[in-house]
Design a protein around this motif. Structure first.
Motif, short mmCIF file in Angstrom:
data_model
loop_
_atom_site.label_atom_id
_atom_site.label_comp_id
_atom_site.label_asym_id
_atom_site.label_seq_id
_atom_site.Cartn_x
_atom_site.Cartn_y
_atom_site.Cartn_z
N SER A 181 54.78 119.55 47.48
CA SER A 181 55.16 118.14 47.38
C SER A 181 56.49 117.85 48.07
O SER A 181 56.79 116.71 48.39
CB SER A 181 55.22 117.71 45.92
OG SER A 181 56.26 118.41 45.25
N TYR A 205 56.27 115.77 51.31
CA TYR A 205 56.20 114.31 51.21
C TYR A 205 57.58 113.72 50.95
O TYR A 205 57.95 112.70 51.55
CB TYR A 205 55.23 113.91 50.10
CG TYR A 205 55.13 112.42 49.90
CD1 TYR A 205 54.42 111.63 50.80
CD2 TYR A 205 55.77 111.80 48.84
CE1 TYR A 205 54.34 110.25 50.64
CE2 TYR A 205 55.71 110.43 48.67
CZ TYR A 205 54.98 109.66 49.56
OH TYR A 205 54.92 108.30 49.40
N SER A 216 59.56 111.13 53.45
CA SER A 216 59.99 109.83 52.92
C SER A 216 61.49 109.62 53.16
O SER A 216 61.92 108.52 53.55
CB SER A 216 59.68 109.73 51.43
OG SER A 216 58.29 109.81 51.20
N LYS A 226 50.16 109.14 51.47
CA LYS A 226 50.08 110.52 50.97
C LYS A 226 48.63 110.88 50.66
O LYS A 226 47.94 110.14 49.96
CB LYS A 226 50.95 110.69 49.73
CG LYS A 226 50.87 112.09 49.12
CD LYS A 226 51.97 112.34 48.11
CE LYS A 226 51.86 111.48 46.89
NZ LYS A 226 52.84 111.85 45.83
#
Length: 232
Positions: A202, A205, A209, A221
């Motif tokens: 994760s 992501y 961002s 996503k």
């Protein structure tokens, strides 16, 4: 579903004023500033919303966070316990395939080469000035996604320029600059981030961002389960 708990080592934590990366990385707003101590704390009323993906773990520079679950795994901090992302798993795959798929080779949807964001031997493998980036739709995928998700080419990659990365194994210090350069210099408006359902993944992501913060770009996503399913 497993119930997740977030543990914070307040002695190790640098504090939300000096750091605070975990606060911005937590999409569920579970980790919040602690005004009394200057550190961060868990909002117990929102902890039930923790998805266990561990975006907070990957941005903490001192390993002050740990996620545990009712299923028994522990990830992050310095517990020494195995991370679920590296746990050995096997999947039952049907050996039967429909006749229409037998002897049929799937066509690749790859539009560009190279695809690796990581800097190796001081060579910038992905050049932000490459012509294929101009006005393109971009997909940034964790390394494991195309291997786990059998319909990656048709369902995620088709029509997009690809960059791959591993937020756990790569040195990501230059990722944010390069991602921003690629998007900003080429007027890219749509970026898809494809990750796996493991805590270490994760971070990709969160990294994207933060890299694209302030730009006029739509970030989508996509999450792939360990048994190769596209999650809702």
């Amino acid at each position: 579903m497993a119930k997740f708990k977030i543990e914070i080592d307040s002695e190790t934590c640098l504090g939300y004023k000096e750091c605070g990366l975990c606060v911005s990385a937590c999409e569920e707003s579970i980790i919040i500033p602690d005004e009394k101590t200057g550190k961060v704390k868990v909002d117990k009323t929102r902890e039930i919303n923790c998805d266990g993906l561990g975006a907070c773990l990957d941005v903490c520079p001192v390993g002050a966070l740990k996620i545990t679950s009712d299923s028994g795994f522990s990830c992050g901090g310095h517990s020494g316990k195995p991370c679920p992302g590296s746990a050995v798993k096997s999947f039952n795959r049907s050996e039967q395939r429909s006749e229409m798929l037998q002897n049929k080779e799937t066509e690749s949807e790859l539009l560009n080469w190279p695809v690796q964001l990581q800097l190796q031997l001081q060579l910038q493998l992905l050049n932000p000035n490459a012509s294929y980036f101009k006005n393109a739709d971009l997909i940034i995928a964790a390394d494991c996604v195309p291997f786990a998700y059998p319909d990656f080419h048709n369902n995620l990659l088709k029509g997009k320029v690809l960059a791959i990365a591993c937020p756990k194994l790569d040195d990501t210090k230059d990722y944010m600059l390069k991602i921003r350069q690629i998007v900003e210099q080429n007027d890219i408006k749509n970026v898809t981030v494809a990750i796996m359902t493991v805590p270490c993944c994760s971070g990709l992501y969160s990294l994207v961002s933060r890299a694209l913060n302030g730009l006029d770009v739509n970030i989508t996503k996509k999450v792939i389960s360990l048994d190769g399913k596209l999650m809702d």
